[in-house]
Design a protein around this motif. Structure first.
Motif, PDB file in Angstrom:
ATOM      1  N   LEU A 476       0.826  -1.201   0.000  1.00 52.15           N
ATOM      2  CA  LEU A 476       0.000   0.000   0.000  1.00 52.15           C
ATOM      3  C   LEU A 476       0.860   1.249   0.000  1.00 52.15           C
ATOM      4  CD1 LEU A 476      -2.982   0.919   0.117  1.00 52.15           C
ATOM      5  CD2 LEU A 476      -2.735   1.051   2.611  1.00 52.15           C
ATOM      6  N   GLY A 477       0.682   2.093  -1.006  1.00 54.44           N
ATOM      7  CA  GLY A 477       1.462   3.307  -1.132  1.00 54.44           C
ATOM      8  C   GLY A 477       0.666   4.565  -0.867  1.00 54.44           C
ATOM      9  N   SER A 478      -0.641   4.541  -1.129  1.00 60.42           N
ATOM     10  CA  SER A 478      -1.467   5.741  -0.973  1.00 60.42           C
ATOM     11  C   SER A 478      -2.769   5.357  -0.293  1.00 60.42           C
ATOM     12  CB  SER A 478      -1.746   6.368  -2.349  1.00 60.42           C
ATOM     13  OG  SER A 478      -2.578   7.502  -2.227  1.00 60.42           O
ATOM     14  N   LEU A 479      -3.073   6.040   0.798  1.00 59.82           N
ATOM     15  CA  LEU A 479      -4.298   5.795   1.551  1.00 59.82           C
ATOM     16  C   LEU A 479      -5.014   7.111   1.769  1.00 59.82           C
ATOM     17  CD1 LEU A 479      -6.116   3.835   3.157  1.00 59.82           C
ATOM     18  CD2 LEU A 479      -4.691   4.322   5.166  1.00 59.82           C
ATOM     19  N   HIS A 480      -6.149   7.278   1.102  1.00 59.36           N
ATOM     20  CA  HIS A 480      -6.951   8.501   1.221  1.00 59.36           C
ATOM     21  C   HIS A 480      -8.339   8.135   1.749  1.00 59.36           C
ATOM     22  CE1 HIS A 480      -4.760  11.824  -1.086  1.00 59.36           C
ATOM     23  NE2 HIS A 480      -3.893  10.846  -0.915  1.00 59.36           N
ATOM     24  N   LEU A 481      -8.583   8.540   2.997  1.00 60.65           N
ATOM     25  CA  LEU A 481      -9.881   8.279   3.631  1.00 60.65           C
ATOM     26  C   LEU A 481     -10.519   9.573   4.129  1.00 60.65           C
ATOM     27  CD1 LEU A 481      -8.875   5.150   5.772  1.00 60.65           C
ATOM     28  CD2 LEU A 481      -9.927   5.178   3.515  1.00 60.65           C
ATOM     29  N   GLN A 482     -10.035  10.725   3.650  1.00 59.67           N
ATOM     30  CA  GLN A 482     -10.500  12.001   4.179  1.00 59.67           C
ATOM     31  C   GLN A 482     -11.980  12.244   3.873  1.00 59.67           C
ATOM     32  OE1 GLN A 482      -8.315  11.653   1.696  1.00 59.67           O
ATOM     33  NE2 GLN A 482      -8.485  13.253   0.135  1.00 59.67           N
ATOM     34  N   SER A 483     -12.591  13.098   4.696  1.00 62.33           N
ATOM     35  CA  SER A 483     -13.982  13.526   4.510  1.00 62.33           C
ATOM     36  C   SER A 483     -14.946  12.344   4.530  1.00 62.33           C
ATOM     37  CB  SER A 483     -14.134  14.320   3.200  1.00 62.33           C
ATOM     38  OG  SER A 483     -13.335  15.471   3.217  1.00 62.33           O
ATOM     39  N   ASN A 484     -14.852  11.543   5.592  1.00 59.55           N
ATOM     40  CA  ASN A 484     -15.821  10.489   5.861  1.00 59.55           C
ATOM     41  C   ASN A 484     -16.330  10.649   7.291  1.00 59.55           C
ATOM     42  OD1 ASN A 484     -16.229   8.364   3.622  1.00 59.55           O
ATOM     43  ND2 ASN A 484     -14.014   8.716   3.536  1.00 59.55           N
ATOM     44  N   LYS A 485     -16.838   9.577   7.872  1.00 62.18           N
ATOM     45  CA  LYS A 485     -17.343   9.605   9.241  1.00 62.18           C
ATOM     46  C   LYS A 485     -16.615   8.569  10.088  1.00 62.18           C
ATOM     47  CE  LYS A 485     -21.947  11.140   7.728  1.00 62.18           C
ATOM     48  NZ  LYS A 485     -23.412  10.837   7.730  1.00 62.18           N
ATOM     49  N   LEU A 486     -15.356   8.354   9.770  1.00 62.33           N
ATOM     50  CA  LEU A 486     -14.557   7.364  10.475  1.00 62.33           C
ATOM     51  C   LEU A 486     -14.237   7.838  11.885  1.00 62.33           C
ATOM     52  CD1 LEU A 486     -12.233   6.497   7.483  1.00 62.33           C
ATOM     53  CD2 LEU A 486     -13.911   4.956   8.509  1.00 62.33           C
ATOM     54  N   SER A 487     -14.113   6.880  12.787  1.00 61.67           N
ATOM     55  CA  SER A 487     -13.870   7.222  14.190  1.00 61.67           C
ATOM     56  C   SER A 487     -12.936   6.187  14.792  1.00 61.67           C
ATOM     57  CB  SER A 487     -15.199   7.284  14.950  1.00 61.67           C
ATOM     58  OG  SER A 487     -15.872   6.037  14.846  1.00 61.67           O
ATOM     59  N   GLY A 488     -12.786   6.247  16.110  1.00 63.55           N
ATOM     60  CA  GLY A 488     -11.874   5.345  16.789  1.00 63.55           C
ATOM     61  C   GLY A 488     -10.437   5.821  16.634  1.00 63.55           C
ATOM     62  N   SER A 489      -9.535   4.991  17.046  1.00 64.27           N
ATOM     63  CA  SER A 489      -8.131   5.374  16.987  1.00 64.27           C
ATOM     64  C   SER A 489      -7.508   4.937  15.669  1.00 64.27           C
ATOM     65  CB  SER A 489      -7.375   4.743  18.155  1.00 64.27           C
ATOM     66  OG  SER A 489      -7.471   3.328  18.092  1.00 64.27           O
ATOM     67  N   ILE A 490      -6.446   5.627  15.304  1.00 61.93           N
ATOM     68  CA  ILE A 490      -5.670   5.218  14.132  1.00 61.93           C
ATOM     69  C   ILE A 490      -4.848   4.012  14.547  1.00 61.93           C
ATOM     70  CG2 ILE A 490      -3.886   5.887  12.482  1.00 61.93           C
ATOM     71  CD1 ILE A 490      -4.739   8.801  12.938  1.00 61.93           C
ATOM     72  N   PRO A 491      -5.021   2.864  13.872  1.00 59.52           N
ATOM     73  CA  PRO A 491      -4.352   1.646  14.351  1.00 59.52           C
ATOM     74  C   PRO A 491      -2.833   1.753  14.265  1.00 59.52           C
ATOM     75  CG  PRO A 491      -5.369   1.268  12.217  1.00 59.52           C
ATOM     76  CD  PRO A 491      -5.837   2.615  12.681  1.00 59.52           C
ATOM     77  N   GLU A 492      -2.170   1.258  15.322  1.00 59.93           N
ATOM     78  CA  GLU A 492      -0.711   1.228  15.341  1.00 59.93           C
ATOM     79  C   GLU A 492      -0.178   0.389  14.177  1.00 59.93           C
ATOM     80  OE1 GLU A 492       2.879   2.472  17.025  1.00 59.93           O
ATOM     81  OE2 GLU A 492       0.923   2.827  17.969  1.00 59.93           O
ATOM     82  N   SER A 493      -0.968  -0.599  13.746  1.00 64.41           N
ATOM     83  CA  SER A 493      -0.526  -1.503  12.677  1.00 64.41           C
ATOM     84  C   SER A 493      -0.339  -0.786  11.343  1.00 64.41           C
ATOM     85  CB  SER A 493      -1.537  -2.639  12.504  1.00 64.41           C
ATOM     86  OG  SER A 493      -2.798  -2.130  12.077  1.00 64.41           O
ATOM     87  N   LEU A 494      -0.908   0.411  11.210  1.00 59.51           N
ATOM     88  CA  LEU A 494      -0.713   1.160   9.971  1.00 59.51           C
ATOM     89  C   LEU A 494       0.772   1.388   9.711  1.00 59.51           C
ATOM     90  CD1 LEU A 494      -2.306   2.543   7.668  1.00 59.51           C
ATOM     91  CD2 LEU A 494      -2.220   4.648   9.007  1.00 59.51           C
ATOM     92  N   GLY A 495       1.536   1.436  10.773  1.00 60.17           N
ATOM     93  CA  GLY A 495       2.973   1.608  10.626  1.00 60.17           C
ATOM     94  C   GLY A 495       3.671   0.432   9.978  1.00 60.17           C
ATOM     95  N   SER A 496       2.972  -0.685   9.837  1.00 63.00           N
ATOM     96  CA  SER A 496       3.555  -1.860   9.166  1.00 63.00           C
ATOM     97  C   SER A 496       3.438  -1.772   7.649  1.00 63.00           C
ATOM     98  CB  SER A 496       2.862  -3.137   9.666  1.00 63.00           C
ATOM     99  OG  SER A 496       3.052  -3.301  11.052  1.00 63.00           O
ATOM    100  N   CYS A 497       2.665  -0.823   7.166  1.00 65.52           N
ATOM    101  CA  CYS A 497       2.554  -0.630   5.706  1.00 65.52           C
ATOM    102  C   CYS A 497       3.762   0.175   5.251  1.00 65.52           C
ATOM    103  CB  CYS A 497       1.255   0.105   5.364  1.00 65.52           C
ATOM    104  SG  CYS A 497      -0.242  -0.726   5.917  1.00 65.52           S
ATOM    105  N   ASN A 498       4.902  -0.501   5.156  1.00 69.67           N
ATOM    106  CA  ASN A 498       6.161   0.231   4.973  1.00 69.67           C
ATOM    107  C   ASN A 498       6.358   0.794   3.579  1.00 69.67           C
ATOM    108  OD1 ASN A 498       6.597  -2.187   3.688  1.00 69.67           O
ATOM    109  ND2 ASN A 498       8.012  -2.973   5.240  1.00 69.67           N
ATOM    110  N   SER A 499       5.365   0.635   2.692  1.00 72.28           N
ATOM    111  CA  SER A 499       5.458   1.253   1.364  1.00 72.28           C
ATOM    112  C   SER A 499       4.690   2.566   1.282  1.00 72.28           C
ATOM    113  CB  SER A 499       4.924   0.296   0.283  1.00 72.28           C
ATOM    114  OG  SER A 499       5.712  -0.864   0.201  1.00 72.28           O
ATOM    115  N   LEU A 500       4.013   2.945   2.353  1.00 69.69           N
ATOM    116  CA  LEU A 500       3.168   4.148   2.321  1.00 69.69           C
ATOM    117  C   LEU A 500       3.983   5.405   2.039  1.00 69.69           C
ATOM    118  CD1 LEU A 500       0.523   3.783   5.167  1.00 69.69           C
ATOM    119  CD2 LEU A 500       0.071   4.185   2.753  1.00 69.69           C
ATOM    120  N   ASN A 501       3.504   6.209   1.095  1.00 68.33           N
ATOM    121  CA  ASN A 501       4.125   7.508   0.831  1.00 68.33           C
ATOM    122  C   ASN A 501       3.119   8.651   0.885  1.00 68.33           C
ATOM    123  OD1 ASN A 501       2.983   7.904  -1.957  1.00 68.33           O
ATOM    124  ND2 ASN A 501       4.185   6.052  -2.332  1.00 68.33           N
ATOM    125  N   ASP A 502       1.820   8.331   0.990  1.00 72.06           N
ATOM    126  CA  ASP A 502       0.801   9.383   0.942  1.00 72.06           C
ATOM    127  C   ASP A 502      -0.376   8.945   1.810  1.00 72.06           C
ATOM    128  OD1 ASP A 502      -0.849  11.474   0.310  1.00 72.06           O
ATOM    129  OD2 ASP A 502      -1.232  10.840  -1.748  1.00 72.06           O
TER     130      ASP A 502
END
Length: 858
Positions: A476-502
């Motif tokens: 996963l290189g790009s994750l765009h979830l802006q302008s929704n109704k998402l809640s809760g915490s940002i998962p620590e596991s997101l840091g395992s997506c070591n290809s993320l640039n955006d």
């Protein structure tokens, strides 16, 4: 008795003659074997001194054991063909060496193969021009396509080959030449392939007389003028391809007579009018007219074509509905009618036979729902329906198609949710779904779609948490979830997506602390968490990221701002967090309490060291100033740019830091000089090349341009130096223009005294390579010449504000990017005189250019 003796004597003589001839033929073939190389050890196993030549693999003989044919096609052969000996074979009629790696030049000795009827040298690696073969009057089949031949092809040779049936010389980089009139005289031709061999001007009169033609291709050339009406006389044609030229006018009346046509491709021209002539071509298997100026409706009769497998009409001005039965009869492959003005609904049965690979109808005015039938289309790889007015729920099974690589539904009014079926979408690389009405939660099963590279679900009504399993998406290189109704915490596991640039999670209701794992992304360029409910301190790990976009504004963050994020505090990336404080007074943030910072003793120690350092630097500065005054008087030298404080503004996602750029601004990298600064060629640690233009700011005194700055300052934050007009003009132009053929401006790096503009580095030939490779070049040679003249007239972005723009002194033929075949002809058209004139009379042709040598029409 005497007669019998004479007969025996004659037979003996013939036997001796045949034996001698056989030995000669064996020697010729063994010589051929010795000059060729291949990886198949069994190929020449039978080619030895004891076997008859007629038993050699690939060799055919006549009744007199004389060699008539050598067929060694597709055998991974390399080496140079010895035509000097081959053409001594007295009965040789057929030579077949296609699909190998043969190299070198074809010698003039080929002219001695006078009995040749069939010659196939296609798909090899020859070089140089192909020789005149006028003596080969018996030639019937001549295949020289894609063989590396260059120069001028000997078209005159064809006049002697009155029995020629098939001619294929395309895909060779010949010199630019008019379409050969000699071809028109070959009345027996049934196959003519002249694509991509640098033919220009108009088609010759008489092409319609080649009535035996069944296949005619002259695509990828520089042909102009109205498309010839006499084509309609070629009623035996089953394949007609003329894409990527500059033909104008309408599809000729009478094309309906070519009822045997199966393959028709007139794409990438300048044709206009409607498609009404095509509704009679009921045998069409593939119909392509994309990138023209066609208008009107798609004839409803095309929906009844029983054999149609491919339909491509994108980038025209077509209106009305897509015929609802299109693709429902045969094993349909794909439809691409994107970028038109089509209305109505998506035809439901194009995947009826289960073979469809691509449904591309983006950027139209289509309405209605996505037919549920496409959820069962297991062969589908590309599903793109974006930028229409589609509504209703997305069929759930579409999310789980096993071969789908891209799902593009953005900018519609689609509803529904992402189903758990996505776990079976093992090939899915991209989801584009922004600006819809999707709801529901992001399913945990998304973590099983491990090929995902891009996920854009922004501007929807999706709620719930980000699944903890998101960390399984290693690509996963790009994750765009802006302008929704998402809640809760940002998962620590997101840091395992070591290809993320955006990453953009802004404008949601995320709470809790920012995971420190987000600071571990090696390639992260953009992080936007603004307008949420995030709390706690800013993780120290974020301070080590090198980001082109960073925004934590309007959350509930507290505690001290890390020193490394001082610039972000100034530019508003941390505003809207009243609980943040600053160790040093920054902008409007309150000063942190002493307990939250460092101890008083430590502060006192640092102050002592600072005072001592200032005194030492002052003394050192006096010495350096005197020393450098002397050096400046002797010669000009670049000052150390690392001494300054720089502000980076990016226009594209960056894969480098300003430090890497600044370290490369040195004399050995200099590739050009101008009145306002220098241009450097920079090679990054990852091998990528950039061009960097160094521009002095306008209000910097001349004497400071040759001296060192002893007091680093944050450029343009406290009323620092003003940028030059040249800098402003280039940034304004190149940061706003988006065109494949315009040099890309990655970022600007500015300080108080000077500015750096970081471009992509494009060497000479880039324009031709890029246009040609993408098959989207629509420039004939005349237009390219006009662009060259425009380059001499139109580099006005270097002189914005001048009432009468003048030519930049770096404009010269070596800096003008034309493809290689046009460069030698510059002098023929007086371009040198245009450049020398050095005065601009008009600027009707605008050109964006870099001094590292790249031009393109703006």
């Amino acid at each position: 008795m005497f007669a019998t003796f004479r007969l025996l004597l004659l037979l003996s003589f013939l036997s001796l003659l045949t034996s001698a001839q056989s030995e000669d033929q064996r020697q010729i073939l063994l010589n051929l074997k010795s000059t060729l190389h291949n990886s198949n050890s069994k190929l020449f196993h039978s080619w030895n001194a004891t076997n008859s030549v007629c038993t050699f693999l690939g060799v055919t003989c006549n009744s007199l054991n004389s060699v008539t044919e050598i067929n060694l096609s597709n055998q991974t052969l390399s080496g140079v063909l010895p035509f000097d000996s081959l053409c001594k074979l007295p009965s040789l009629q057929k030579l077949v060496f296609g699909y190998n790696y043969l190299n070198g030049k074809v010698s003039e000795d080929i002219r001695n193969c006078v009995k040749l009827q069939y010659l196939d040298l296609g798909n090899n690696l020859f070089s140089g021009p192909f020789p005149d073969i006028s003596p080969l009057k018996q030639m019937q089949y001549l295949f020289l396509n894609k063989s590396g031949f260059s120069g001028t092809f000997p078209w005159q040779s064809l006049l002697n080959m009155t029995g020629l049936l098939q001619l294929s010389v395309g895909d060779n980089p010949f010199d630019l030449t008019p379409f050969p009139k000699e071809v028109v005289s070959l009345k027996n031709l049934n196959w003519l392939y002249l694509s991509n061999c640098t033919l220009g001007w108009k088609l010759p009169v008489g092409l319609g007389n080649l009535t035996e033609l069944t296949e005619l291709e002259f695509s990828d050339n520089f042909l102009t003028g109205d498309f010839p009406a006499e084509i309609v006389n070629l009623r035996k044609l089953w394949q007609l391809e003329f894409f990527n030229n500059s033909f104008t006018g309408k599809i000729p009346t009478g094309l309906r007579n070519l009822t045997k046509l199966e393959l028709l491709d007139g794409s990438m021209n300048k044709l206009e009018g409607d498609l009404s002539e095509l509704k009679y071509l009921t045998n069409l298997v593939s119909l392509q007219f994309f990138e023209n100026d066609l208008s009107g409706e798609i004839p409803v009769e095309i929906g009844e074509f029983k054999r149609l497998e491919a339909l491509s009409l994108y980038r025209n001005r077509l209106i009305g509905p897509i015929p609802q039965k299109v693709g429902s009869w045969a094993k349909f492959d794909y439809i691409d009618v994107s970028e038109n003005f089509l209305t109505g609904t998506i035809p439901p049965d194009m995947c009826k036979k289960g073979t469809m690979s691509a449904l591309l109808v983006l950027q139209n005015k289509l309405s209605g729902e996505i037919p549920a039938t496409y959820g069962d289309c297991l062969s589908l790889k590309r599903f793109r329906v974006s930028n229409n007015s589609l509504s209703g729920a997305v069929p759930l099974s579409i999310w789980g198609l096993p071969n789908v690589e891209i799902i593009d539904i953005e900018m519609n009014q689609l509803s529904g949710s992402i189903s758990s079926d996505i776990k079976t979408a093992k090939a899915l690389g991209s989801i584009f779904a922004r600006q819809n009405r999707l709801s529901g939660e992001i399913p945990e099963e998304i973590s099983m779609a491990t090929s995902l590279v891009i996920v854009d679900l922004s501007e929807n009504q999706i709620f719930g948490n980000i699944p903890e399993g998101i960390g399984e998406l290693k690509q996963l290189g790009s994750l765009h979830l802006q302008s929704n109704k998402l809640s809760g915490s940002i998962p620590e596991s997101l840091g395992s997506c070591n290809s993320l640039n955006d990453v953009d999670l802004s404008r949601n209701s995320f709470s809790g602390e920012i995971p420190s794992s987000l600071g571990s992304f090696p390639a992260l360029n953009s992080l936007n968490l603004s307008e949420n409910k995030l709390s706690g301190e800013i993780p120290k790990s974020l301070a080590f990221l090198r980001l082109s976009l960073f925004d934590l504004s309007y959350n509930r963050l507290t505690g001290p701002i890390p020193q490394a994020l001082t610039l972000e505090a100034y530019n508003g990336s941390l505003s809207g967090n009243p609980g943040l404080c600053s160790v040093d007074a920054i902008n409007s943030f309150p000063r942190c309490p002493a307990s939250s910072g460092m101890s008083k003793d430590m502060r006192a120690l640092i102050i002592c060291f600072a005072v001592a350092s200032i005194l030492l630097l002052s003394c050192l500065g006096v010495y350096l100033q005197l020393k450098r005054r002397k050096e400046d008087a002797e010669k000009y030298g670049e000052r150390s740019l690392k001494e300054e404080t720089w502000d980076v503004k990016s226009f594209h996602v960056l894969s480098f830091s300003e430090g890497e750029i600044l370290d490369s601004i040195k004399q050995e990298n200099l590739i050009g000089k101008g009145g306002s600064g220098n241009v450097y060629r920079v090679t990054l640690s990852n091998g990528k090349e950039l061009a960097v233009k160094h521009i002095w700011n306008t209000d910097v005194p001349a004497r400071r341009k040759n001296s060192w700055s002893s007091t680093p300052m944050l450029g343009n934050k406290h009323g620092g130096g003003g940028k030059s007009k040249e800098f402003d003009a280039e940034v304004q132009a190149l940061s706003s223009i988006r065109h494949v053929n315009v040099v890309k401006l990655f970022c600007s790096i500015t300080s108080e005294d000077s500015s750096l503009l970081v471009y992509e580095y494009l060497p000479n030939g880039s324009l031709w390579d890029r246009l040609h490779t993408s098959r989207k070049m629509e420039l004939d040679w005349e237009t390219r010449y006009e662009i060259a003249v425009g380059a001499a007239k139109g580099l006005e972005y270097l002189h914005h504000g001048c009432e009468k723009p003048v030519i930049h002194r770096d404009v010269k033929s070596s800096n003008i990017l034309l493809d290689e075949f046009l460069k030698p002809r510059i002098a023929d058209f007086g371009l040198a005189k245009v450049i020398q004139a050095n005065v601009v009379k008009d600027s009707s042709t605008h050109v964006i250019a870099g001094t590292h040598g790249y031009i393109a029409p703006g």
